[in-house]
Design a protein around this motif. Structure first.
Motif, mmCIF file in Angstrom:
data_model
loop_
_atom_site.group_PDB
_atom_site.id
_atom_site.type_symbol
_atom_site.label_atom_id
_atom_site.label_comp_id
_atom_site.label_asym_id
_atom_site.label_seq_id
_atom_site.Cartn_x
_atom_site.Cartn_y
_atom_site.Cartn_z
ATOM 1 N N GLN A 291 0.708 -1.307 -0.022
ATOM 2 C CA GLN A 291 -0.017 -0.113 0.122
ATOM 3 C C GLN A 291 0.838 1.400 -0.272
ATOM 4 O OE1 GLN A 291 0.247 -2.351 2.453
ATOM 5 N NE2 GLN A 291 -0.337 -1.234 4.270
ATOM 6 N N HIS A 292 2.078 1.237 0.259
ATOM 7 C CA HIS A 292 2.942 2.219 0.221
ATOM 8 C C HIS A 292 3.456 2.471 -1.304
ATOM 9 C CE1 HIS A 292 3.680 1.469 4.478
ATOM 10 N NE2 HIS A 292 2.406 1.948 4.377
ATOM 11 N N SER A 293 3.060 1.865 -2.496
ATOM 12 C CA SER A 293 3.826 1.893 -3.652
ATOM 13 C C SER A 293 3.061 3.041 -4.400
ATOM 14 C CB SER A 293 3.630 0.551 -4.181
ATOM 15 O OG SER A 293 2.299 0.202 -4.566
ATOM 16 N N ARG A 294 1.996 3.825 -3.912
ATOM 17 C CA ARG A 294 1.483 4.697 -4.638
ATOM 18 C C ARG A 294 0.857 5.622 -3.724
ATOM 19 N NH1 ARG A 294 -3.682 1.838 -7.455
ATOM 20 N NH2 ARG A 294 -3.931 3.890 -7.975
ATOM 21 N N ARG A 295 0.216 7.021 -4.262
ATOM 22 C CA ARG A 295 -0.220 7.779 -3.407
ATOM 23 C C ARG A 295 -1.618 7.704 -3.400
ATOM 24 N NH1 ARG A 295 1.456 12.772 -1.139
ATOM 25 N NH2 ARG A 295 3.196 12.716 -2.127
ATOM 26 N N CYS B 166 4.636 6.398 9.329
ATOM 27 C CA CYS B 166 5.154 6.079 10.740
ATOM 28 C C CYS B 166 6.213 4.642 10.435
ATOM 29 C CB CYS B 166 4.073 5.564 11.649
ATOM 30 S SG CYS B 166 3.253 7.140 12.225
ATOM 31 N N PHE B 167 7.309 5.105 10.241
ATOM 32 C CA PHE B 167 8.238 4.116 9.925
ATOM 33 C C PHE B 167 8.461 3.049 11.043
ATOM 34 C CE2 PHE B 167 12.627 2.468 9.352
ATOM 35 C CZ PHE B 167 12.723 2.243 8.075
ATOM 36 N N TYR C 270 15.957 3.083 3.019
ATOM 37 C CA TYR C 270 16.261 3.638 1.542
ATOM 38 C C TYR C 270 15.150 2.785 0.697
ATOM 39 C CZ TYR C 270 17.848 5.733 -2.701
ATOM 40 O OH TYR C 270 17.752 6.343 -4.023
ATOM 41 N N HIS C 271 14.279 3.639 -0.108
ATOM 42 C CA HIS C 271 13.376 2.645 -1.007
ATOM 43 C C HIS C 271 12.712 3.815 -1.708
ATOM 44 C CE1 HIS C 271 10.113 0.137 -2.276
ATOM 45 N NE2 HIS C 271 10.903 -0.816 -1.785
ATOM 46 N N ASP C 272 12.430 3.285 -2.962
ATOM 47 C CA ASP C 272 11.795 4.280 -3.809
ATOM 48 C C ASP C 272 10.420 4.809 -3.549
ATOM 49 O OD1 ASP C 272 13.847 4.108 -5.854
ATOM 50 O OD2 ASP C 272 13.167 2.824 -7.105
ATOM 51 N N ASN C 273 9.885 4.127 -2.612
ATOM 52 C CA ASN C 273 8.504 4.387 -2.065
ATOM 53 C C ASN C 273 8.343 5.650 -1.285
ATOM 54 O OD1 ASN C 273 7.257 1.915 -3.474
ATOM 55 N ND2 ASN C 273 7.006 0.910 -1.597
ATOM 56 N N ARG C 274 9.486 5.905 -0.828
ATOM 57 C CA ARG C 274 9.753 7.168 0.096
ATOM 58 C C ARG C 274 9.099 8.567 -0.468
ATOM 59 N NH1 ARG C 274 14.411 6.702 -2.514
ATOM 60 N NH2 ARG C 274 15.769 8.688 -2.844
ATOM 61 N N HIS C 275 9.069 8.495 -1.961
ATOM 62 C CA HIS C 275 8.554 9.674 -2.545
ATOM 63 C C HIS C 275 7.244 9.812 -2.676
ATOM 64 C CE1 HIS C 275 12.723 10.551 -3.576
ATOM 65 N NE2 HIS C 275 13.015 9.447 -4.286
ATOM 66 N N VAL D 80 16.802 12.393 7.382
ATOM 67 C CA VAL D 80 17.318 13.876 7.022
ATOM 68 C C VAL D 80 18.526 13.785 6.097
ATOM 69 C CG1 VAL D 80 18.658 15.932 8.063
ATOM 70 C CG2 VAL D 80 16.599 14.620 9.344
ATOM 71 N N SER D 81 19.600 12.694 6.301
ATOM 72 C CA SER D 81 20.560 12.820 5.069
ATOM 73 C C SER D 81 20.110 12.472 3.758
ATOM 74 C CB SER D 81 21.474 11.824 5.579
ATOM 75 O OG SER D 81 21.069 10.467 5.259
ATOM 76 N N GLN D 82 18.746 11.723 3.565
ATOM 77 C CA GLN D 82 18.288 11.403 2.173
ATOM 78 C C GLN D 82 17.585 12.813 1.852
ATOM 79 O OE1 GLN D 82 16.076 7.821 1.680
ATOM 80 N NE2 GLN D 82 16.998 7.109 3.715
ATOM 81 N N GLY D 83 17.199 14.141 2.420
ATOM 82 C CA GLY D 83 16.788 14.980 2.329
ATOM 83 C C GLY D 83 15.228 15.127 2.302
ATOM 84 N N LEU D 84 14.533 14.089 3.320
ATOM 85 C CA LEU D 84 13.193 13.937 3.379
ATOM 86 C C LEU D 84 12.708 14.622 4.618
ATOM 87 C CD1 LEU D 84 13.143 9.872 3.095
ATOM 88 C CD2 LEU D 84 12.802 11.564 1.376
ATOM 89 N N THR D 85 11.542 15.052 4.450
ATOM 90 C CA THR D 85 10.871 15.665 5.682
ATOM 91 C C THR D 85 10.596 14.553 6.576
ATOM 92 O OG1 THR D 85 9.369 16.811 4.148
ATOM 93 C CG2 THR D 85 8.772 16.866 6.576
#
Length: 292
Positions: A69-73, A81-82, A88-93, A110-115
């Motif tokens: 369920q995390h593979s799309r918006r 809530c990780f 690291y995973h493409d689904n983070r976007h 944070v190092s990945q530039g994520l909120t």
């Protein structure tokens, strides 16, 4: 559908019921109902995602990055809530904010530039000191899985002596049953999964809570539950950095910064941050400074 999403009957207090026990049973029922409603909402959303996108401003998910369920918006804005796994995973976007349980994971995001925002806690209304005789020397609450390292628990108990109980989910079809067997072979009592309401009483009958998990095995919530309940905590696997962050907290610190109230406030602040930033813009939140 009824089996998966049917709402259980609300408990009714009888004349013979203890008020405190009934209150705990009723709270457990409310939590179960909320979980069932969430499951049904997610199921409906996955079937018709356009409904959620049009109806809701924000959706909050829980789990690892790689869940289906995390593979799309599904929502205009959404957060995760990780709960473990690769950071690291493409689904983070597909997420506008990620909530980390540990400082280690927060810094990684944070190092990945994520909120990102650190948000974690436990129900300190449930996990608290209770009048109980301390008859258990060691308690290890964890699923019977290899990553929980019950073999290290067995070695610890063999070295130090005393009574010990391992309590947690036993996997079906004897999968990784060696985790159960190593406990039985070393005179450690095995108890299958129990509700949180029962676990709270077990903590209070325990002198020391032992956590043996490897870095993939979690264990953070066990530590703050135990400390909130007034238990001494011992971390066996010294390489588990996430556990070392928490093991020396005092009960006062847990009640102040790691309660369900603090957890909810952190989630609320993070959601508000995500709602005010443009979609696709990655920010990071530092809990030490309170700055985004």
């Amino acid at each position: 559908f009824k089996q998966d999403y049917g709402i259980p009957r609300e408990p009714v207090m009888k004349a013979t019921d203890d008020q405190d026990e009934f209150n705990e049973r009723h709270e457990a029922w409310k939590e179960q109902v909320a979980n069932i409603k969430m499951k049904s909402t997610i199921a409906a959303t996955m079937a018709k995602p356009e409904i959620a996108v049009d109806k809701y401003d924000f959706g909050l998910f829980w789990g690892a990055w790689n869940r289906k369920q995390h593979s799309r918006r599904f929502f205009k804005k959404q957060g995760l809530c990780f709960a473990g796994g690769p950071t690291y995973h493409d689904n983070r976007h597909n997420f506008d904010i990620v909530f980390a349980e540990s400082l280690v994971d927060y810094q990684d995001f944070v190092s990945q530039g994520l909120t990102a925002k650190q948000a974690f806690g436990t129900n300190t209304d449930l996990f608290k000191p209770r009048q109980q005789p301390k008859i258990i020397d060691y308690l290890y609450p964890a699923a019977f899985a290899l990553c929980q390292r019950h073999d290290l628990l067995a070695e610890y108990v063999k070295t130090h002596g005393g009574t010990a109980i391992a309590v947690g989910y036993i996997q079906p079809n004897n999968h990784e049953y060696e985790c159960v067997q190593v406990c039985l072979d070393n005179n450690i009592a095995v108890v299958p999964w129990v509700p949180a309401e029962s676990l709270a009483w077990l903590y209070n009958a325990t002198k020391k809570v032992v956590v043996a998990a490897d870095p993939n095995g979690g264990g953070q919530r066990t530590i703050i539950e135990a400390i909130a309940s007034g238990c001494e905590v011992h971390v066996i696997n010294v390489k588990h950095q996430k556990l070392n962050e928490l093991k020396d907290l005092t009960q006062e610190e847990v009640l102040d910064k790691w309660s369900h109230i603090s957890y909810a406030e952190a989630l609320k602040d993070g959601i508000e941050t995500a709602l005010t930033k443009p979609q696709g813009q990655y920010l990071s939140f530092n809990p030490a400074t309170g700055m985004t």
